[in-house]
Design an enzyme around this catalytic site. Sequence first.
Site, PDB file in Angstrom:
ATOM      1  N   ARG A  58      -0.228 -14.733   0.659  1.00  0.00           N
ATOM      2  CA  ARG A  58       0.795 -14.721  -0.404  1.00  0.00           C
ATOM      3  C   ARG A  58       0.940 -16.102  -1.017  1.00  0.00           C
ATOM      4  NH1 ARG A  58       6.461 -11.869   0.657  1.00  0.00           N
ATOM      5  NH2 ARG A  58       6.952 -13.918   1.460  1.00  0.00           N
ATOM      6  N   ASP A  73       8.276 -16.774   9.192  1.00  0.00           N
ATOM      7  CA  ASP A  73       6.865 -16.619   8.815  1.00  0.00           C
ATOM      8  C   ASP A  73       6.061 -16.320  10.085  1.00  0.00           C
ATOM      9  OD1 ASP A  73       4.076 -17.293   8.358  1.00  0.00           O
ATOM     10  OD2 ASP A  73       4.738 -18.062   6.423  1.00  0.00           O
ATOM     11  N   ASP A  79       2.944 -18.548  10.823  1.00  0.00           N
ATOM     12  CA  ASP A  79       3.332 -19.900  11.237  1.00  0.00           C
ATOM     13  C   ASP A  79       3.847 -19.908  12.671  1.00  0.00           C
ATOM     14  OD1 ASP A  79       2.629 -21.083   8.876  1.00  0.00           O
ATOM     15  OD2 ASP A  79       4.664 -21.228   8.080  1.00  0.00           O
ATOM     16  N   THR A 100       5.075 -17.154  -5.985  1.00  0.00           N
ATOM     17  CA  THR A 100       5.213 -15.821  -6.622  1.00  0.00           C
ATOM     18  C   THR A 100       5.306 -14.691  -5.599  1.00  0.00           C
ATOM     19  OG1 THR A 100       2.826 -15.532  -6.664  1.00  0.00           O
ATOM     20  CG2 THR A 100       3.827 -16.579  -8.605  1.00  0.00           C
TER      21      THR A 100
HETATM   22  C1  PRP Z   1       2.469 -12.495   5.406  1.00  0.00           C
HETATM   23  C2  PRP Z   1       2.390 -11.261   6.280  1.00  0.00           C
HETATM   24  C3  PRP Z   1       1.876 -10.222   5.327  1.00  0.00           C
HETATM   25  C4  PRP Z   1       2.548 -10.613   4.038  1.00  0.00           C
HETATM   26  C5  PRP Z   1       3.713  -9.696   3.799  1.00  0.00           C
HETATM   27  O1  PRP Z   1       1.248 -13.094   5.278  1.00  0.00           O
HETATM   28  O2  PRP Z   1       1.572 -11.429   7.392  1.00  0.00           O
HETATM   29  O3  PRP Z   1       0.478 -10.217   5.189  1.00  0.00           O
HETATM   30  O4  PRP Z   1       2.978 -11.965   4.180  1.00  0.00           O
HETATM   31  O5  PRP Z   1       4.287  -9.939   2.572  1.00  0.00           O
HETATM   32  P1  PRP Z   1       4.242  -8.884   1.381  1.00  0.00           P
HETATM   33  O6  PRP Z   1       4.594  -7.562   1.951  1.00  0.00           O
HETATM   34  O7  PRP Z   1       5.285  -9.402   0.439  1.00  0.00           O
HETATM   35  O8  PRP Z   1       2.870  -8.935   0.773  1.00  0.00           O
HETATM   36  P2  PRP Z   1       0.994 -14.478   4.518  1.00  0.00           P
HETATM   37  O9  PRP Z   1       0.607 -14.210   3.102  1.00  0.00           O
HETATM   38  O10 PRP Z   1       2.147 -15.387   4.728  1.00  0.00           O
HETATM   39  O11 PRP Z   1      -0.324 -15.043   5.198  1.00  0.00           O
HETATM   40  P3  PRP Z   1      -0.628 -15.462   6.707  1.00  0.00           P
HETATM   41  O12 PRP Z   1      -0.696 -14.209   7.514  1.00  0.00           O
HETATM   42  O13 PRP Z   1      -1.956 -16.128   6.578  1.00  0.00           O
HETATM   43  O14 PRP Z   1       0.455 -16.383   7.183  1.00  0.00           O
HETATM   44  N1  URA Z   2       5.644 -12.887   5.591  1.00  0.00           N
HETATM   45  C1  URA Z   2       6.209 -13.315   6.734  1.00  0.00           C
HETATM   46  O1  URA Z   2       5.519 -13.841   7.637  1.00  0.00           O
HETATM   47  N2  URA Z   2       7.537 -13.163   6.877  1.00  0.00           N
HETATM   48  C2  URA Z   2       8.317 -12.594   5.942  1.00  0.00           C
HETATM   49  O2  URA Z   2       9.528 -12.489   6.142  1.00  0.00           O
HETATM   50  C3  URA Z   2       7.710 -12.154   4.752  1.00  0.00           C
HETATM   51  C4  URA Z   2       6.370 -12.300   4.612  1.00  0.00           C
END
Ligand code: PRP
Ligand code: URA
Length: 208
Positions: free
Chosen positions: A102, A197, A200, A106
């Site tokens: 993400r 997150d 993280d 945005t």
């Molecule tokens: C997070 C999570 C999902 C997404 C959810 O990933 O693991 O994939 O956000 O959000 P959405 O429903 O609004 O799309 P992130 O993009 O933070 O990547 P990461 O897993 O690499 O931390």
């Molecule tokens: N991705 C995450 O890891 N946490 C949230 O709350 C939303 C998106």
Amino acid sequence: MRIEVVEHPLVKHILTRLRDAETEPAQFRALARQLTLLLAVEATRDLPLREHPVQTPLEPTTGHSLAQPIVAVPILRAGLGMLEAITELFTDVRVGYIGLERDERTAVARAYYCKLPPIGASRVLLLDPMLATGGSAAQAIEVLINAGARDIVHVCVVAAPEGVQRLNKQFPQVRIVAASLDLGLNDRKFIVPGLGDFGDRLYGTGAR
Ligand code: PRP
Ligand code: URA
């Protein structure tokens, strides 16, 4: 709203420890694995079985084997925290990977990787702990459908109503199994109360 929230005391117990901001990455990873074991049981409750004879040390009886192959697809990176539990339970599982990230501003996900095994008639377990806006899951499901998937269960830890409604509307055939349906999204599109997150917290990459 169609979502299957697993109502088991152990699910609530583990989820609370995942939500706790004091939980460190090593413990967080262990808890994510334990919780996924419980979610996987629900996600595969309806799998078909094949009957066959088995010889116990005492006598022959009728045994059962899973009759539908399983494909697990974690969405990188956070979905990796759910994968080990699945490969442990389903030893014949085939694993694909979809990389999505993400944009912090945005909240729209950008695809950066995709590698899938043959899917055919398999049950696909799409693994992503956070269903927030639903943008990442929708992109991943689109990819899976284009690859031939017809039986998809989205397995997540925490879901927001916004994401569930989006998937229900766009993909009515996709089941959603979760540990919790939370209240909603904040102005940064993070789930509240949520757990922060997930990626993280899993890998210790957040601010200290
Ligand atoms: C997070 C999570 C999902 C997404 C959810 O990933 O693991 O994939 O956000 O959000 P959405 O429903 O609004 O799309 P992130 O993009 O933070 O990547 P990461 O897993 O690499 O931390
Ligand atoms: N991705 C995450 O890891 N946490 C949230 O709350 C939303 C998106």
